[in-house]
Design a protein around this motif. Structure first.
Motif, PDB file in Angstrom:
ATOM      1  N   GLU A 132       0.831  -1.205   0.000  1.00 11.33           N
ATOM      2  CA  GLU A 132       0.000   0.000   0.000  1.00 11.33           C
ATOM      3  C   GLU A 132       0.865   1.255   0.000  1.00 11.33           C
ATOM      4  N   ALA A 192       1.817   1.739  -3.484  1.00  8.27           N
ATOM      5  CA  ALA A 192       0.686   2.261  -4.263  1.00  8.27           C
ATOM      6  C   ALA A 192       0.549   3.770  -4.059  1.00  8.27           C
ATOM      7  N   ILE A 193       0.730   4.219  -2.816  1.00  9.83           N
ATOM      8  CA  ILE A 193       0.657   5.653  -2.521  1.00  9.83           C
ATOM      9  C   ILE A 193       1.785   6.384  -3.231  1.00  9.83           C
ATOM     10  N   GLU A 194       3.002   5.851  -3.144  1.00  9.74           N
ATOM     11  CA  GLU A 194       4.164   6.480  -3.793  1.00  9.74           C
ATOM     12  C   GLU A 194       3.950   6.624  -5.297  1.00  9.74           C
ATOM     13  N   ALA A 212       1.077   6.719  -6.952  1.00  7.18           N
ATOM     14  CA  ALA A 212      -0.011   7.649  -7.278  1.00  7.18           C
ATOM     15  C   ALA A 212       0.402   9.100  -7.114  1.00  7.18           C
ATOM     16  N   LEU A 237      -4.480  11.338   3.408  1.00  8.71           N
ATOM     17  CA  LEU A 237      -4.577  10.619   2.139  1.00  8.71           C
ATOM     18  C   LEU A 237      -5.801  11.037   1.340  1.00  8.71           C
ATOM     19  N   TRP A 291      -5.682  12.669  -2.310  1.00  6.45           N
ATOM     20  CA  TRP A 291      -6.481  12.114  -3.410  1.00  6.45           C
ATOM     21  C   TRP A 291      -7.254  13.215  -4.129  1.00  6.45           C
ATOM     22  N   ARG A 337      -4.957  15.295  -6.189  1.00 10.25           N
ATOM     23  CA  ARG A 337      -4.532  14.543  -7.372  1.00 10.25           C
ATOM     24  C   ARG A 337      -5.623  14.535  -8.446  1.00 10.25           C
ATOM     25  N   ASP A 348      -2.883   4.243 -12.168  1.00 10.14           N
ATOM     26  CA  ASP A 348      -2.022   4.233 -10.980  1.00 10.14           C
ATOM     27  C   ASP A 348      -2.775   4.688  -9.735  1.00 10.14           C
ATOM     28  N   GLY A 349      -3.819   5.477  -9.941  1.00  3.66           N
ATOM     29  CA  GLY A 349      -4.577   5.985  -8.804  1.00  3.66           C
ATOM     30  C   GLY A 349      -5.524   4.971  -8.200  1.00  3.66           C
ATOM     31  N   PHE A 389      -4.327   3.358  -5.000  1.00  2.56           N
ATOM     32  CA  PHE A 389      -4.329   4.397  -3.962  1.00  2.56           C
ATOM     33  C   PHE A 389      -5.736   4.564  -3.394  1.00  2.56           C
ATOM     34  N   ARG A 390      -6.727   4.603  -4.276  1.00  4.30           N
ATOM     35  CA  ARG A 390      -8.117   4.738  -3.835  1.00  4.30           C
ATOM     36  C   ARG A 390      -8.516   3.560  -2.953  1.00  4.30           C
TER      37      ARG A 390
END
Length: 263
Positions: free
Chosen positions: A8, A11-13, A15, A77, A81, A84, A103-104, A107-108
């Motif tokens: 995770e 995934a954050i990195e 996004a 976060l 989001w 972004r 890629d987002g 993150f979602r």
């Protein structure tokens, strides 16, 4: 400490690398990154406390996430989001944007997991109002989609249900409804008949009237954003809101109709 898995974190990195590249946090400069945390969260992100992973913006964010509780991490976060999404909309048509949108998605899902499972969508307004095998299968399919937390899949069948529902409500009043008559027209006829039958509060009548335009927009959703055709379907959170809104209207209609027949 936020309950984040290494996958995770990755995934954050990935996004937040948009649009400047891996290692960055969105389009923040050092100054705006510091101001963002100060203004939005009252956090001194450039303090020594948040340099345990390194001193870059990305590493300071990771340091914060490692130290924050789930609730605080979720707040940050969610805000990232939203930022972004705004940046993506500003870069519409840019080459590679489709990959950035993909890629987002992980993150979602991190955000959804931290905030817990979304509340199930109520189907209180959905009922088998006549002896009709097609209607029974329609209702059952809607319930299956919602039980699987896929309201976006149920949008098409919800539209079909509404078409059948208001056609039926007009029919029992002896009012004709053509097969090609759109949903908002059927509802408009129904509302006109309803207000002639009983006294409604001004707010209720205005709410019903507003649903004529809402259901007109729902026609477009069904045709262009559902599985009725080869479309890009809605995001789950948006489909949930749309389904809940229309279900609330159907619940009120069901209550009004029950009172009518009881009388």
């Amino acid at each position: 400490m936020a309950d984040l898995k290494r996958s995770e974190i990755r995934a954050i990195e990935s996004a937040i690398a948009f649009p400047r590249g891996f290692g960055y946090v969105l389009d923040f400069s050092d100054r705006t990154f510091e101001e963002y945390f100060q203004d939005e969260f009252r956090i001194e992100i450039y303090s020594e406390q948040f340099s345990t992973c390194g001193t870059s913006k990305r590493n300071r964010l990771l340091s914060y996430l490692q130290q924050a509780d789930n609730s605080s991490a979720l707040r940050v976060l969610r805000s990232l989001w939203d930022l972004r999404e705004g940046i993506l909309s500003e870069h519409e048509g840019l080459m590679g944007l489709e990959d950035a949108v993909k890629d987002g998605e992980p993150f979602r899902k991190v955000i959804e997991r931290l905030q817990g499972e979304p509340e199930s969508v109520s189907t209180d307004g959905i009922q088998t109002f006549s002896s009709d095998r097609t209607l029974e299968e329609l209702v059952a399919d809607i319930e299956r989609s919602l039980a699987a937390n896929k309201p976006e899949v149920a949008i098409d069948h919800l539209h079909t249900y509404c078409m059948k529902r208001f056609s039926h409500l007009l029919s029992v009043r002896g009012i004709e409804c053509g097969d090609d008559e759109p949903l908002h027209s059927r509802f408009g006829k129904y509302r006109k008949q309803l207000v002639s039958e009983r006294q409604l509060h001004e707010f209720t009548d205005r709410a019903l009237k507003s649903f004529i335009s809402i259901l007109e927009s729902f026609n477009d959703l069904r045709n262009n954003h559902s599985l009725a055709h080869d479309n890009k379907i809605l995001e789950t959170f948006e489909a949930r809101f749309i389904f809940s809104s229309i279900n609330a209207m159907l619940v009120m209609i069901r209550t009004l109709e029950a009172g009518r027949y009881e009388s």
